[in-house]
Structure formats: C-alpha cells, structure tokens
Design a protein around this motif. Structure first.
Motif: not given
Lengths: 326, 326
Positions: A101, A105-106, A150-153, B105, B150-151, B153
């Motif tokens: 995970a 994610s990170w 957008q994905i990373l805000g 996450s 959006q976040i 996806g």
C-alpha cells in the motif's frame, strides 16, 4: 480449470525505451521486472503513439490480453489468470500488504508529482511525446499536468504544502523500505514478490529517468542499500540478460553511473527548474487568454459595426429625406 | 527551546456532532481520538458554517493555532510543537510507517468514496450542510462530489473498475490490520499511537455514520476484532468519559448498537441507492444545461431582433423614399 500451460509466448507491450531502461514509463517498469523475476520468457514490444492511453502496459498471449486498466492491472491479471504468481506465500502477511500500500500510494504519488509537476517536463516529453508532432505533445503534456494536479489535490494556494507532504511521505517510505530490506536480497520471505517488482520499477525510474536536479532522486540516493539493490537487479535483469531491450541509448549510459555517496550531492538540488517551467506554463496560458480575449473583442466589434452601419444608413436616409424636404 | 508547559487549555474545533459521535466528520475524528488517547484535557467546539474549509479541524491554545491544512495537520503539529507526541517510540519502525501509509491512503480513499460517491449523500448532508440553506448545500455537495471524483481519478468509463479497486484495497487494509491487531489492545508496542487514532477515526465513522447499506461498512463488519476494538474505545473515550461534547443525538443511538455477527448482514448491501443519486444528479445537470441553453437562445433572439428591427426601419425608409420618387 485452467487450460494446459501450452500457451503462446507472452508479449509485453509498453512505452518506449530510453535512459538505458528497457521501458522508461514508470507504469510499465513494474510489469517488466515482475516478468523478469518470474523467469517467464517474453517479448517486449512498444507502443509509441498513445501517450495518454490507460491500457498500456498490457500483456498478450495468443488471443489473451490483460490491459493495465482492467482487473487491477497486468501483474494482478497474470496472477489471477494462472500465468505467474509470485505472491502466493505473502498475500496474507499484514506487513507485506501495508508495504505494498505504501509503495502504491506514497511512492506512486511522488513519482507522478516529480514527473509532471516537480520537474521541467523533459523526462515526460522523452517518454511520452517524442514521437508526436510538437504542438500535440505540448497540449497533451499540459492536459496531463492538469489531471495530475487534480489527482494530487494541488491548488495554487496549497502547492507548497502539498509538495512538502509528498516529498516527506516519499522519504518516510524510503526509510521504511531501507530499514525493512537491510542486507537481504528481497523484501519478504527471501524471494521476489510483486512488492519487489513495483518498488524496483519506481526506483529504476527515479534513479535513471529523472534529472539530476530531482528532489525525489536525491532522497532515494540517501539510502545506500536501496540504491545497491536497484543497481544489482538492473545489472542482473536488464544489462546482462541479453534479452531484447531496444535501449538505443543504453550504450551511452554506463550501468553503474549512479553516484552512491550521498555526500557528493547536496541535499537540495542545485537548480530547481520548477519555477522556469511554471513561468513557461504561465506564459502559455497568458497567450491563450489574450487570444481568446482578442477573438471575443473582434466578435463584439463586428457586431457593433453591423449595428453601427445600419444606424449610419438610416441616418443618411433621414438626411436625404431632410434635404428633400427643405 | 519550548516555552514552559503552562499553556492555556487546548480547544479542538471540529464539525458538528451527530450519529452518536462527538464529531461526525471523518477528518476531525482522528484528532479527537488522538487527544483522548493522550489524556490531555481539551474543550470541543464546533464550526457549522464552513463545510468546505480545509482548515478544520484545528486546535487552539491561547494564541497558538494548528490548522488541518498546515504542517501536515493537527496531529503532526501537536507533536512538533511539543504538546503531545504518542509516536516517539514507533516512528522508526517500518511496519508502523507502512501501516500508517495504508490507513492514510487506502482507507482514507475508501471513506471519501463512500461518503461522496458510493452512498446517497444523506450522511454528507447531515455532517456538512444541515445548517445551511438547502440550495447552497446542494450546490456545495455536487461540487464536492466532482472534486472527489477528480482526486480518485474516476470517470464515466472507469467508474465501475475504480469502485472495485477502492473496495478491494479497503478490504485488504482491514484484513491486514485485523491480522496485525489480533487480540492486542493497540496496534504497536502495546501503547496507543497516531495509527490507532487515525484508524479509530475511520472505523468510528464507518460503523456509525455510514448507512447500513454501505459496502465499506459491511466489509469492516467482517472483522470481529476490529469491531470490538472500535466499540471498546468508543465506550471508554466517548460514552463514559463525561467530557463536554454537544451530542444532541447521542441518546438515541445506544452505544453497543453495532451488530457484530457478519451473518446477520448479507455481504452485498440490500439496496444500493447509488443509481438513484446518479439519476438525481443527472436530472440536475440536465436542468442546468437547459437553463443555460435557453439563456443563450434568448440572447441570440434578442440580437437578431435588434438587427431585424434596424433592417425593418431601413426598409421602411426605403419604401417611403420609393413612394416619394413615384
């Protein structure tokens, strides 16, 4: 249940090879490494013309296809469909699950940040757009930058804070993985799993495809054993395997070119070209705005001229009438 | 370095309390639980009018303020500024770091998905918009749904696949945490850390604030020890602590109301109101589009009438002239 294992040879279709890597796209590298770890023979093909396609990488074998955007991706499909499963012994281990995970994610977030927002775009251009006409590549690049933000805000207001968070999480992930790995060959169970494949994909990309000024790259360089681990498998799986990796540029990059001593690198990269890129982006947007505004003004002027000429005609007629009536 | 620990009492400002929880917002609960675990006395205040503010939750003490959107959030600020640090012993443990990453996450994503996309919006409305006029709440809700998509996806094309992925990751996270916890009192080192606080925040929200039809909730219910863990700390910290929180609805929800036997629940929730909400959303968007289109048409009609009446005037004048010249 499954058909006999007499299948046609697997073909992995990924994005182009450069930077001395068999494929330079960070989404494709894990699948490549996973197949290499498994010892399954496979061919490597490239798709150069669909930079924003979600289906790449994908694996083919005869009529069988496993796309990146189906069923959790290539690695999972290969497991579930009986081709390759390196995770059978570790799937229930909580530490393995959480490490997976963390990498998914990170580290994945840090990579897309560095590739699309935190660097000047040259790496992205090389990997995705070098075979497209320049204007198209530029437009697709800006679109992808927008999507990633957008994905990373990320907004104008929080850009600095988000960058700090993203790098901090990546650093914590590297520390945790470095401690976990120690001097072992693999992260878990003394055998390669998809965790090794995914991390190696990220690490190969970070060390070889990102510019030397990359903050993410300098953070990874601080962990000697992770760098050694990456170089070792690059040499074993990629450089000396003799399998087809069309690394046209691979000759120019010596395989052990990654400086290992962190003291050779300042912890802050010398020049961060981010401001330059943002300036360029701002210029482009400004020009686009000017263009739209001038178009709008032209339309309005045209309309008012239309209305004005009608009024002028009416006035002329009135004047004529006036003259007649004198 | 730090001033003497003679500080004014801490005040935690969160979103409103409902569902029998001291605060029902999933971003605020971890900070509440963290402070409870630390034994630090604090007051609880509510901010009811800024549903989309990134600053909430925040902590005040005299002139000191730690906002949610600064320096990594309330919990991190409390550690770094010397108020409370529960993580000093675990910060270097790779398994703790990766478990934290997994909760921050996979579980965090699942929660925002369930709250804004996967459910019918009643929970979100109660928590964020019940003190605002209805139209404003509706608009803010739809805007937030869009941002969350959006976040995560999520697009029309991949909505089903993304939902599957999100639930699968959440399930893997629950399994890993359940295995990790076993019958212990805390996840690590036999003491509460921010990992316990963050997980408890998520779990309290999932079990008590999400509707019974929620898929995420049913997945959590499959792990007995996690449910027991959650109920135990709810009872210790919330129901019997007697500290000040305006839980106006707390009396109506008995504290041990969470059915624990998974067999009482079908693994698929009975009715998934998602389609209904999407229909409502589609209706709203259609109406908005019609409105805009009619506005545009009205403007065009007006312009053409303007042009037409000028032309009519010109024609009339010409006719007059012709009549004169006859």
């Amino acid at each position: 249940m499954e058909e006999a294992k007499e299948r046609e040879k697997l073909t992995l279709v990924s994005r182009k090879s450069c930077f001395g890597l068999p494929t330079s796209c960070p989404n494709c590298l894990p699948a490549y490494v996973y197949l290499k770890f498994s010892g399954t023979p496979f061919d490597l093909d490239f798709n150069l013309i669909n930079p924003d396609s979600d289906q790449i990488p994908y694996v083919e074998s005869g009529t069988y296809v496993a796309y990146n955007n189906e069923k959790g991706g290539v690695i999972r499909s290969l497991s579930e469909d009986g081709f390759v499963d390196l995770d059978s012994q570790v799937r229930g281990i909580p530490e393995w699950i959480s490490a997976k995970a963390m990498v998914d994610s990170w580290l994945a977030d840090a990579i897309i940040y560095e590739l699309w927002v935190g660097s000047d775009g040259t790496s992205a251009h090389k990997i995705y757009y070098s075979d497209l006409p320049w204007p198209l590549g530029k437009i697709l690049y800006l679109k992808q930058v927008h999507v990633v933000k957008q994905i990373l805000g990320i907004t104008k207001e929080n850009a600095e804070r988000r960058e700090e968070e993203i790098y901090r999480n990546a650093n914590d992930a590297f520390s945790a993985l470095s401690t976990r790995l120690g001097e072992q060959d693999y992260f878990f169970d003394n055998r390669p799993t998809s965790l090794d494949a995914v991390f190696l994909g990220h690490a190969l990309f970070t060390l070889y495809a990102l510019p030397e000024t990359s903050v993410l790259r300098s953070k990874l360089l601080e962990h000697d054993n992770l760098v050694r681990y990456t170089e070792k498998y690059k040499s074993e799986l990629i450089d000396s395997s003799g399998s087809s990796s069309s690394g046209t540029q691979s000759q120019s990059d010596p395989s052990s070119s990654v400086p290992r001593r962190p003291s050779q690198w300042s912890s802050k990269p010398k020049s961060k070209p981010k401001r330059e890129k943002t300036e360029e982006e701002k210029k482009f947007r400004r020009r686009a705005k000017y263009f739209l505004v001038t178009q709008l003004v032209a339309v309005l002027v045209f309309l008012s001229l239309l209305g004005g000429s009608d009024a002028a005609e009416v006035e002329l007629d009135e004047d004529d009438d006036g003259a007649d009536y004198d």
